[in-house]
Write a protein that holds these residues in place. Structure first.
Motif, PDB file in Angstrom:
ATOM      1  N   PHE A   1     -40.467   6.699  19.321  1.00  0.00           N
ATOM      2  CA  PHE A   1     -40.711   6.067  18.025  1.00  0.00           C
ATOM      3  C   PHE A   1     -40.488   7.045  16.880  1.00  0.00           C
ATOM      4  O   PHE A   1     -40.024   6.671  15.804  1.00  0.00           O
ATOM      5  CB  PHE A   1     -42.122   5.493  17.974  1.00  0.00           C
ATOM      6  N   LYS A   2     -40.831   8.314  17.114  1.00  0.00           N
ATOM      7  CA  LYS A   2     -40.572   9.327  16.086  1.00  0.00           C
ATOM      8  C   LYS A   2     -39.076   9.521  15.896  1.00  0.00           C
ATOM      9  O   LYS A   2     -38.582   9.619  14.773  1.00  0.00           O
ATOM     10  CB  LYS A   2     -41.234  10.646  16.477  1.00  0.00           C
ATOM     11  N   GLN A   3     -38.349   9.570  17.009  1.00  0.00           N
ATOM     12  CA  GLN A   3     -36.892   9.706  16.933  1.00  0.00           C
ATOM     13  C   GLN A   3     -36.279   8.510  16.211  1.00  0.00           C
ATOM     14  O   GLN A   3     -35.317   8.655  15.447  1.00  0.00           O
ATOM     15  CB  GLN A   3     -36.319   9.828  18.343  1.00  0.00           C
ATOM     16  N   TRP A   4     -36.822   7.342  16.456  1.00  0.00           N
ATOM     17  CA  TRP A   4     -36.329   6.125  15.815  1.00  0.00           C
ATOM     18  C   TRP A   4     -36.785   5.991  14.360  1.00  0.00           C
ATOM     19  O   TRP A   4     -36.331   5.099  13.647  1.00  0.00           O
ATOM     20  CB  TRP A   4     -36.809   4.903  16.593  1.00  0.00           C
ATOM     21  N   LYS A   5     -37.724   6.845  13.934  1.00  0.00           N
ATOM     22  CA  LYS A   5     -38.257   6.825  12.553  1.00  0.00           C
ATOM     23  C   LYS A   5     -38.910   5.479  12.220  1.00  0.00           C
ATOM     24  O   LYS A   5     -38.667   4.898  11.162  1.00  0.00           O
ATOM     25  CB  LYS A   5     -37.142   7.159  11.558  1.00  0.00           C
ATOM     26  N   LEU A   6     -39.757   5.017  13.124  1.00  0.00           N
ATOM     27  CA  LEU A   6     -40.415   3.729  12.909  1.00  0.00           C
ATOM     28  C   LEU A   6     -41.698   3.832  12.088  1.00  0.00           C
ATOM     29  O   LEU A   6     -42.226   2.813  11.650  1.00  0.00           O
ATOM     30  CB  LEU A   6     -40.723   3.066  14.261  1.00  0.00           C
TER      31      LEU A   6
ATOM     32  N   VAL B   1     -41.630  -1.818   8.355  1.00  0.00           N
ATOM     33  CA  VAL B   1     -40.465  -1.195   8.966  1.00  0.00           C
ATOM     34  C   VAL B   1     -39.798  -2.241   9.850  1.00  0.00           C
ATOM     35  O   VAL B   1     -40.438  -2.821  10.735  1.00  0.00           O
ATOM     36  CB  VAL B   1     -40.850   0.034   9.810  1.00  0.00           C
ATOM     37  N   LEU B   2     -38.525  -2.497   9.599  1.00  0.00           N
ATOM     38  CA  LEU B   2     -37.763  -3.500  10.341  1.00  0.00           C
ATOM     39  C   LEU B   2     -36.716  -2.787  11.177  1.00  0.00           C
ATOM     40  O   LEU B   2     -36.042  -1.875  10.693  1.00  0.00           O
ATOM     41  CB  LEU B   2     -37.081  -4.463   9.370  1.00  0.00           C
ATOM     42  N   ALA B   3     -36.584  -3.195  12.437  1.00  0.00           N
ATOM     43  CA  ALA B   3     -35.643  -2.503  13.315  1.00  0.00           C
ATOM     44  C   ALA B   3     -34.945  -3.481  14.248  1.00  0.00           C
ATOM     45  O   ALA B   3     -35.522  -4.477  14.678  1.00  0.00           O
ATOM     46  CB  ALA B   3     -36.369  -1.439  14.135  1.00  0.00           C
ATOM     47  N   LYS B   4     -33.687  -3.161  14.549  1.00  0.00           N
ATOM     48  CA  LYS B   4     -32.910  -3.890  15.556  1.00  0.00           C
ATOM     49  C   LYS B   4     -32.806  -2.995  16.784  1.00  0.00           C
ATOM     50  O   LYS B   4     -32.399  -1.844  16.682  1.00  0.00           O
ATOM     51  CB  LYS B   4     -31.511  -4.214  15.031  1.00  0.00           C
ATOM     52  N   VAL B   5     -33.170  -3.531  17.944  1.00  0.00           N
ATOM     53  CA  VAL B   5     -33.189  -2.740  19.177  1.00  0.00           C
ATOM     54  C   VAL B   5     -32.323  -3.414  20.236  1.00  0.00           C
ATOM     55  O   VAL B   5     -32.491  -4.605  20.522  1.00  0.00           O
ATOM     56  CB  VAL B   5     -34.626  -2.573  19.716  1.00  0.00           C
TER      57      VAL B   5
ATOM     58  N   GLY C   1     -26.728  -3.772   8.022  1.00  0.00           N
ATOM     59  CA  GLY C   1     -25.917  -2.555   7.967  1.00  0.00           C
ATOM     60  C   GLY C   1     -26.624  -1.301   8.440  1.00  0.00           C
ATOM     61  O   GLY C   1     -26.033  -0.224   8.432  1.00  0.00           O
ATOM     62  N   LYS C   2     -27.906  -1.417   8.849  1.00  0.00           N
ATOM     63  CA  LYS C   2     -28.672  -0.252   9.295  1.00  0.00           C
ATOM     64  C   LYS C   2     -29.508  -0.607  10.527  1.00  0.00           C
ATOM     65  O   LYS C   2     -29.899  -1.764  10.698  1.00  0.00           O
ATOM     66  CB  LYS C   2     -29.610   0.225   8.179  1.00  0.00           C
ATOM     67  N   PRO C   3     -29.835   0.388  11.353  1.00  0.00           N
ATOM     68  CA  PRO C   3     -30.706   0.098  12.496  1.00  0.00           C
ATOM     69  C   PRO C   3     -32.162  -0.079  12.098  1.00  0.00           C
ATOM     70  O   PRO C   3     -32.908  -0.809  12.743  1.00  0.00           O
ATOM     71  CB  PRO C   3     -30.520   1.317  13.403  1.00  0.00           C
ATOM     72  N   VAL C   4     -32.575   0.608  11.028  1.00  0.00           N
ATOM     73  CA  VAL C   4     -33.964   0.566  10.574  1.00  0.00           C
ATOM     74  C   VAL C   4     -33.986   0.469   9.050  1.00  0.00           C
ATOM     75  O   VAL C   4     -33.234   1.171   8.369  1.00  0.00           O
ATOM     76  CB  VAL C   4     -34.747   1.825  11.011  1.00  0.00           C
ATOM     77  N   VAL C   5     -34.859  -0.393   8.549  1.00  0.00           N
ATOM     78  CA  VAL C   5     -35.040  -0.540   7.104  1.00  0.00           C
ATOM     79  C   VAL C   5     -36.526  -0.560   6.795  1.00  0.00           C
ATOM     80  O   VAL C   5     -37.304  -1.240   7.481  1.00  0.00           O
ATOM     81  CB  VAL C   5     -34.385  -1.850   6.584  1.00  0.00           C
TER      82      VAL C   5
ATOM     83  N   THR D   1     -46.509  -1.489   9.143  1.00  0.00           N
ATOM     84  CA  THR D   1     -46.353  -2.578  10.107  1.00  0.00           C
ATOM     85  C   THR D   1     -44.903  -2.603  10.544  1.00  0.00           C
ATOM     86  O   THR D   1     -43.997  -2.630   9.715  1.00  0.00           O
ATOM     87  CB  THR D   1     -46.738  -3.926   9.480  1.00  0.00           C
ATOM     88  N   VAL D   2     -44.679  -2.559  11.857  1.00  0.00           N
ATOM     89  CA  VAL D   2     -43.328  -2.478  12.411  1.00  0.00           C
ATOM     90  C   VAL D   2     -42.936  -3.813  13.033  1.00  0.00           C
ATOM     91  O   VAL D   2     -43.695  -4.380  13.831  1.00  0.00           O
ATOM     92  CB  VAL D   2     -43.234  -1.367  13.478  1.00  0.00           C
TER      93      VAL D   2
END
Length: 220
Positions: free
Chosen positions: A64-69, A135-139, A125-129, A75-76
């Motif tokens: 999660f740290k590597q992913w910068k969540l 925090v929004l992420a596509k996995v 256009g980004k993996p994390v916003v 709230t993720v």
């Protein structure tokens, strides 16, 4: 759900997320006329805690740290696609396109409807916003040996997303079960689904008898 989707579900659930499986998109694909779904939607609040399996040391912190969540202060919300076999990059790109992201964000419900289109455009256009404390992420979860090569589909680029493997989810779940063998052994049969009971067994959780089995042995 297939086994990969089940592993994804339990990976995020055991990391403090509240998941929704196979979220149906009630807007048919324009080309096929068929509905589609999102394999997993999951949300995690920053102050998750349980006495058993819910301490800060229990999470997959390095990833999660590597992913910068920033999961301890925000709230993720994750949108997850699972691929257990050979797949096309265009398929993943379609699952993470702007229209589907809008649908997912509307279901999460943290932003007013009029703001969703712009935020979905950023996430496309980004993996994390990060947006307004969320925090929004596509996995994407897949099998490394099944990944399409860089020249596949005419050199098409995979959309920006976080990636992990099916094996990563399996390893984390087994480790969690091993860490709490005593507690999981007594509660194993309460887990919703025989697949996670199997994962508990594979993780070394002892097969405690339930009361009916014990009574049958005593009566026999």
């Amino acid at each position: 759900m297939n086994y990969g989707e089940s592993l994804a579900y339990w990976y995020f659930r055991l990391n403090g997320f509240l998941p929704i499986q196979n979220f149906v998109l009630h807007e048919p694909n324009e080309e096929t006329g068929q509905n589609a779904d999102i394999d997993l939607l999951a949300v995690r609040f920053p102050h998750v805690f349980e006495n058993i399996g819910g301490h800060p040391s229990d999470w997959d912190n390095r990833r999660f740290k590597q992913w910068k969540l920033s999961y301890t202060s925000n709230t993720v919300c994750v949108i997850v696609e699972v691929k257990t076999g050979v797949y096309k990059k265009s398929s993943v790109n379609r699952h993470f396109d702007r229209k589907r992201l809008e649908y997912a964000l509307l279901r999460f419900g943290m932003f007013p409807k009029e703001a969703v289109s712009e935020i979905a455009g950023k996430l496309e256009g980004k993996p994390v916003v990060e947006e307004a404390g969320f925090v929004l992420a596509k996995v994407l979860i897949d099998v490394p040996t099944k990944r399409p090569g860089p020249k596949a589909e005419g050199g098409l680029k995979l959309c920006p997303c976080l990636r992990m493997t099916i094996n990563d989810t399996d390893a984390f779940i087994r480790q969690r079960m091993r860490s709490y063998k005593k507690h999981k052994g007594t509660s194993r049969m309460f887990f919703p689904g025989d697949f996670v009971q199997y994962l508990a067994w594979r993780g070394g959780v002892p097969l405690a008898m339930d009361s009916e089995d014990g009574n049958e042995q005593q009566n026999g």
